[in-house]
Enzyme design. Structure first.
Site, PDB file in Angstrom:
ATOM      1  N   ASP A  84       0.848  -1.195   0.000  1.00 36.28           N
ATOM      2  CA  ASP A  84       0.000   0.000   0.000  1.00 36.28           C
ATOM      3  C   ASP A  84       0.888   1.251   0.000  1.00 36.28           C
ATOM      4  O   ASP A  84       1.764   1.385   0.860  1.00 36.28           O
ATOM      5  CB  ASP A  84      -0.874  -0.047   1.264  1.00 36.28           C
ATOM      6  CG  ASP A  84      -2.037   0.916   1.216  1.00 36.28           C
ATOM      7  OD1 ASP A  84      -2.447   1.313   0.112  1.00 36.28           O
ATOM      8  OD2 ASP A  84      -2.552   1.258   2.301  1.00 36.28           O
ATOM      9  N   THR A 210     -12.542   4.523   5.780  1.00 34.00           N
ATOM     10  CA  THR A 210     -13.043   4.755   7.152  1.00 34.00           C
ATOM     11  C   THR A 210     -13.801   6.079   7.233  1.00 34.00           C
ATOM     12  O   THR A 210     -13.306   7.103   6.744  1.00 34.00           O
ATOM     13  CB  THR A 210     -11.847   4.818   8.135  1.00 34.00           C
ATOM     14  OG1 THR A 210     -11.154   3.584   8.070  1.00 34.00           O
ATOM     15  CG2 THR A 210     -12.316   5.087   9.556  1.00 34.00           C
ATOM     16  N   ASN A 229     -10.276   0.662   0.335  1.00 35.33           N
ATOM     17  CA  ASN A 229      -9.248   0.442   1.349  1.00 35.33           C
ATOM     18  C   ASN A 229      -9.736   0.837   2.740  1.00 35.33           C
ATOM     19  O   ASN A 229     -10.213   1.957   2.944  1.00 35.33           O
ATOM     20  CB  ASN A 229      -8.017   1.294   1.033  1.00 35.33           C
ATOM     21  CG  ASN A 229      -7.310   0.863  -0.232  1.00 35.33           C
ATOM     22  OD1 ASN A 229      -7.832   0.067  -1.004  1.00 35.33           O
ATOM     23  ND2 ASN A 229      -6.129   1.390  -0.448  1.00 35.33           N
TER      24      ASN A 229
HETATM   25  P1  13P Z   1      -8.459   4.570   6.188  1.00 34.48           P
HETATM   26  O1  13P Z   1      -7.401   4.448   7.216  1.00 34.48           O
HETATM   27  O2  13P Z   1      -9.086   5.908   6.189  1.00 34.48           O
HETATM   28  O3  13P Z   1      -9.458   3.468   6.270  1.00 34.48           O
HETATM   29  O4  13P Z   1      -7.754   4.476   4.754  1.00 34.48           O
HETATM   30  C1  13P Z   1      -7.097   3.300   4.401  1.00 34.48           C
HETATM   31  C2  13P Z   1      -6.377   3.454   3.114  1.00 34.48           C
HETATM   32  O5  13P Z   1      -6.811   4.144   2.225  1.00 34.48           O
HETATM   33  C3  13P Z   1      -5.116   2.716   2.951  1.00 34.48           C
HETATM   34  O6  13P Z   1      -4.525   2.952   1.732  1.00 34.48           O
END
Ligand code: 13P
Length: 282
Positions: A84, A210, A229
């Site tokens: 990521d 999130t 994500n």
């Molecule tokens: P959040 O932490 O807001 O869920 O985002 C995760 C993300 O986009 C990881 O690349």
């Protein structure tokens, strides 16, 4: 089986749902997520940031324990091990060499021409090895407001140029979502999302899952998002459960009991998220 994300995202795009990308932070979380996804019989993308990888001992340690878990638990679902926000070609190469089946090259802090150059380099190393590549256009902020991050939103033109010049497998366009906790209401540019979806043949990725209301998640999927994500959300439910457990069990000192007290919270949330991402499945 450890696979790249191409088939899973193509299916999601064809049937209008989103595949869940869950960030992992340690062995236990990885186990909880894999167990739950195996029960649900759904494919999953395990996201590993550079920071989380360092915390867990490096890419080789992560790839080794993930592969070992798949074998030991006799997993049958497709699992993608995905870097990521890889910050450079070198970092992406290191993850691929360690056994990751997918990488995100995030050169979004650079000028578009440099982003294209770096992303191209990653694609030419990854593709012959069967590794999928996600890239970012515009710039997705952290712990900010959608209004403040708007200046960094992707344009359709830049998304098209990045795709055509690099042949990436998925694209994360910045369209108002932010990582971590939102300041104020998330405000996504669904019109532009739809326009990018109609312009590019590849699946789109929504970062910062999130804190986005369920209805907006559904609208994003209907507007072309095939991978979402999630990181902070699992951290929030896990730490809330562990905090409550420690309050009620002040004498406990066994780390297995402490860490494990957040297992149900993670698994319950994983299940709810997967169901939400499939609410409009066709
Ligand atoms: P959040 O932490 O807001 O869920 O985002 C995760 C993300 O986009 C990881 O690349």
């Amino acid at each position: 089986m450890l696979v790249n994300f191409i088939e899973m995202l193509q299916d999601a795009k064809a049937h209008q749902y989103a595949v869940a990308h869950f960030n992992i932070n340690n062995l236990e979380w990885t186990e909880y997520i894999l167990e739950e996804m195996e029960t649900l019989k759904r494919p999953v993308i395990l996201g590993v940031s550079e920071g989380a990888s360092r915390y867990m001992g490096g890419f080789l340690v992560v790839a080794s324990f993930v592969k070992a878990l798949l074998k030991t638990k006799k997993m049958t679902i497709p699992v993608c091990l995905h870097l990521d926000h890889g910050s450079s070609f070198e970092v992406c190469k290191e993850a691929i060499d360690a056994g990751f089946t997918s990488v995100m090259i995030d050169a979004s802090r650079h000028l578009l021409s440099e982003n294209i150059q770096i992303t191209k380099e990653v694609v030419s190393y990854a593709h012959p090895l069967g590794v999928s590549v996600e890239a970012e256009v515009g710039h997705i902020d952290s712990n900010a407001s959608s209004a403040d991050s708007k200046a960094f939103n992707a344009t359709v033109e830049d998304a098209k140029t990045l795709y055509e010049k690099t042949e990436i497998d998925a694209l994360a366009p910045a369209l108002g979502s932010v990582h971590g906790l939102y300041q104020g209401e998330p405000n996504l540019d669904f019109d532009r999302m739809l326009e990018i979806k109609e312009t590019l043949p590849i699946p789109l990725v929504l970062h910062g899952g999130t804190g986005i209301e369920d209805e907006k998640i559904k609208k994003a999927i209907a507007s072309g998002i095939s991978k979402i994500n999630i990181n902070t959300e699992l951290q929030l439910v896990w730490s809330k459960a562990v905090r409550a457990f420690l309050e009620e069990n002040k004498d406990v000192y066994d780390p297995r009991k402490i860490i494990g007290s957040g297992k149900d919270a993670i698994q319950n949330r994983v299940r709810e998220i997967v169901m939400l991402f499939e609410a409009g499945r066709m």
